[in-house]
Structure formats: structure tokens, C-alpha cells
Scaffold this active site. Structure first.
Site, mmCIF file in Angstrom:
data_model
loop_
_atom_site.group_PDB
_atom_site.id
_atom_site.type_symbol
_atom_site.label_atom_id
_atom_site.label_comp_id
_atom_site.label_asym_id
_atom_site.label_seq_id
_atom_site.Cartn_x
_atom_site.Cartn_y
_atom_site.Cartn_z
ATOM 1 C CG PHE A 56 -6.174 3.727 -1.973
ATOM 2 C CD1 PHE A 56 -6.096 4.971 -2.575
ATOM 3 C CD2 PHE A 56 -6.728 2.678 -2.690
ATOM 4 C CE1 PHE A 56 -6.552 5.161 -3.879
ATOM 5 C CE2 PHE A 56 -7.186 2.856 -3.987
ATOM 6 C CZ PHE A 56 -7.101 4.100 -4.588
ATOM 7 C CG ASP A 116 -11.217 -1.756 1.627
ATOM 8 O OD1 ASP A 116 -11.189 -2.729 0.844
ATOM 9 O OD2 ASP A 116 -11.126 -0.575 1.242
ATOM 10 C CE LYS A 170 -7.877 -2.941 -6.016
ATOM 11 N NZ LYS A 170 -8.043 -2.126 -7.227
#
Length: 411
Positions: A149, A234, A263
Site C-alpha cells: 500500500f 516507503d 504522515k
């Protein structure tokens, strides 16, 4: 939590109903309407309190409204919020210097969202492959892992294996090879002279906090170095203290060529992301080839710099380690008592609930009714990712509530 009562003129039910005709239905949130928050706690419009055990998918690693981050934002709001990159601003150099130093890399490409960081890394890797590695034009490939994801833009869903993310959105972007996660042999077989990069999550969050075997990340580093391609990590969910280290790759003492951050870099205040890389990699970009009006804006840079200052103390990494032991011990005690298994690192866990008790969604709704907010993922798995500021007392309470829900089956 000491906050003033909510002043909403509409109830939670009314606000949820009001969204239905005017808001795109691309999410299926739990039926709670948050109006105020502080630390690890949130409050809905009726004044009911909930312990936030999701922390905005790690965007709120430092809790809601951390005083140092709020102060940095307020201070910057009084000075300057946006120039675009048409001009320099007085906050950007400090931000880039601090992020590069934190990751042990050289240069920073500031963006806004995590998906933008991934898209940017794809572009940079391809350009690096053509200009530095010598891959023939338009032949570059990037190897990714199944069940990944990395976001939901068109290029990113092109290499997703989640059909709910792909169905109806083709045609898809070519140039990606998908291999099983945690399989070094398959990865090695997929790499060839056209490979620009290997892009993986050090821990797969959306897949259920899937942690690879010890040695996997070192193996990825060795394979990419030997093949002369880039290793892109990531760390948008796994980074910035969540796993007990600044970056999850540090658990294996690995330094990728490119690290993607997002984030928590925005402190739960503004969207901030970054591609951080070796100088040789990011120097392939030249003026006009990539950009973002809001990327590197002064407000984002001020908040991001304050986030780095918090992490430089090591306090939050230590807290994730210490509270992570409590989390693992609490979940271990529930195995065989409604929990089939779990995976945890630091303050991050994927918990597989016995399907006979309920789906992940049903368990999440039951916990919500008991004042605990979590989020389901595939099947009967729920994710736990509380703010790193959570107290031991609150964490024990959350685990005790989960035990009660599983024992009583109060669905």
C-alpha cells in the site's frame, strides 16, 4: 482531556446524515463524529470521550495538538504561510537540513501527501535509471511487493494487488514488476538490467502490519547494491518513531538510497511529505521537471522542523519501545482467547481476530461503543497504532476493553 464543550449545532447522527448527499463515498468511517482532541483522547460533538488507538494511521504519532507543534504552527501563521517555490522562504533550508540529518541522507524533495512522495520517487527513480544507470529510454522497471500500500493515485494502484483499489480505474501504468513480500529469491529473479529501483514498505501497514523475516531488509539492500539499482523504503507509516526507531529500516541497520516520509512529518497539523535521498539520486531533477505549489511551504516546513526536533531527543523512539513491550504482552495474553495471532513492532500491531467472533469492522464498532477507536483492515484483522504519547494506564485500559469485547462478544 481538558477541553471546552463542543459547540456543534448538529448531533453526530445529523452530521453523518448530512454528509451522505454531498460527500463522495470513498470512505466508510466508523460512526463517530470527532469535534475536539488532546493527546491520545478525542471527544465527539455530544461530549463522549474516546481513546484514539489509530492516531491517523501514524499521522498523529505525537498525539493530538502536541504543544510544541501547535506552538510552531501558531508562530509561523503569524509570519508567513505560502510563497510557492517561485521564491525562497526562510524556513525551508532548516527543514531540509534537519530531515536529511535525521535520515542520514543528503537531499530532500518536499511534497505534501504520502502518495505525492511515492509518485515523485517513481519519477526520480526512472530519470536516475536513464541518466545514471544507462537504461534505454522508456524501458525502466520498478520492482514492488504484493499486498503493498503506497497510496491510491492511478500510477500507484497500477502496481497494487488489492482489486478494490484497482477495479474500474484502468488502463494502468506499465513498468512495474510485482513479487511476493519477504521473498528474496523472487526479488532477485525479478531484477535485471532495466531495474531502476525496488520499492517496498519495511513493514506493510495496510496489509495488517506484516513484518518481514530478520535479514530481509538487509537482503534487499545487498541485492539492489549488487544489481546497481535503487532501494526505496516507503517509511510513510512505519517511520518517525512508530516502531521504536526513527526509521523501521534501522532495525536491520540498513540505509536505503531513498526514504519516503509523510504522515507524522506534518505533526497531525498540515500535510507534509518528503523524498529523502542520496545526492546522486535527487540531483537528476532540474528546474521545471517536477514541482508542487504547496510543497515546502513555510507553514509545513516550520511544523516539520518541530517534528524533527522532537525526534532528535530520542524520547519518542524510547517510548514506542517501552510501551511496545506492554502492547505485545497484552496481546500475547489474548491469543487463544479471541485473538488468533498478531504482529507487533513498537507501538504498532495487526491483530487477527477469530472470525467466529466477528469481522474486523464489527470488532471496531464494538470497541467504539466502549470508548476505544481502532480501524479494521482485511477480513477480521484490526490495527492498533496509538499515539506514542499514550500512557501505560490508557494502553492497559484499551487492552482490557479488547479482552472484554472478545470475551462477551458484545457486537
Amino acid at each position: 482531556m481538558t477541553v471546552a464543550p463542543s459547540r456543534s449545532l448538529r448531533s453526530s447522527a445529523e452530521l453523518i446524515r448530512a454528509e451522505e448527499p454531498v460527500l463522495a463515498h470513498n470512505y466508510h468511517p466508523l460512526p463517530v463524529v470527532v469535534a475536539r482532541a488532546e493527546g491520545a483522547w478525542v471527544e465527539d460533538v455530544e461530549g463522549r470521550r474516546y481513546l484514539d488507538m489509530l492516531a491517523g494511521y501514524s499521522a498523529l504519532n505525537f498525539g493530538h495538538r502536541h504543544p510544541a507543534l501547535i506552538e510552531a504552527a501558531h508562530r509561523q501563521l503569524d509570519q508567513l504561510t505560502l510563497t510557492s517555490r517561485a521564491f525562497h522562504n526562510d524556513r525551508l533550508a532548516t527543514f531540509a537540513e534537519s530531515v536529511a540529518a535525521l535520515t542520514g541522507l543528503d537531499m530532500v524533495l518536499p511534497m505534501n501527501t504520502g502518495a505525492e512522495a511515492v509518485e515523485s520517487a517513481v519519477k526520480v527513480a526512472r530519470k536516475w535509471a536513464y541518466e545514471v544507470k544507462g537504461v534505454p529510454a522508456d524501458r525502466a522497471t520498478i520492482v514492488v511487493a504484493a499486498d503493498n500500500f503506497h497510496g491510491r493515485t492511478t500510477t500507484i494502484v497500477s502496481f497494487s494487488t488489492d482489486e478494490s483499489a484497482r477495479a474500474g480505474f484502468g488502463p494502468f501504468t506499465p513498468g512495474f514488476r510485482v513479487v511476493p513480500y519477504n521473498d528474496l529469491a523472487a526479488l532477485e529473479a525479478a531484477i535485471d538490467e532495466t531495474t531502476a529501483a525496488v520499492l517496498i514498505e519495511p513493514i506493510q501497514g495496510e496489509a495488517g502490519v506484516v513484518i518481514p523475516d530478520d535479514g530481509y531488509l538487509r537482503g534487499v539492500r545487498e541485492l539492489t547494491a549488487r544489481a546497481g539499482c535503487l532501494f526505496i523504503a516507503d517509511e510513510i507509516q512505519s517511520g518517525l518513531g512508530r516502531t521504536g526507531r526513527t526509521l523501521a529500516v534501522e532495525h536491520e541497520d540498513v540505509v536505503p538510497d531513498v526514504v519516503l516520509l509523510g504522515k507524522a512529518l506534518g505533526g497531525g497539523i498540515v500535510p507534509v511529505s518528503a523524498v529523502v535521498a542520496r545526492r546522486e539520486v535527487l540531483q537528476v531533477l532540474r528546474p521545471g521537471e517536477h514541482g508542487s505549489t504547496f510543497g515546502g511551504n513555510p507553514l509545513a516546513a516550520a511544523v516539520g522542523s518541530a517534528v524533527v526536533e522532537l525526534l532528535e531527543t530520542g524520547e519518542f523512539q524510547r517510548r514506542a519501545q517501552e510501551a511496545g513491550v506492554l502492547l505485545r504482552d497484552g496481546l500475547s495474553a489474548l491469543v487463544g482467547k479471541g485473538v488468533r495471532g498478531f504482529r507487533a513492532r513498537g507501538l504498532w500491531a495487526g491483530v487477527d481476530i477469530d472470525p467466529a467472533i466477528g469481522t474486523g469492522r464489527e470488532i471496531s464498532e464494538s470497541l467504539m461503543r466502549e470508548g476505544i477507536l481502532v480501524k479494521d483492515t482485511h477480513g477480521s484483522t484490526i490495527r492498533l497504532a496509538p499515539p506514542l504519547t499514550i500512557t501505560d494506564e490508557d494502553l492497559r485500559m484499551a487492552l482490557s476493553t479488547l479482552e472484554t469485547v472478545l470475551r462477551t462478544g458484545s457486537l
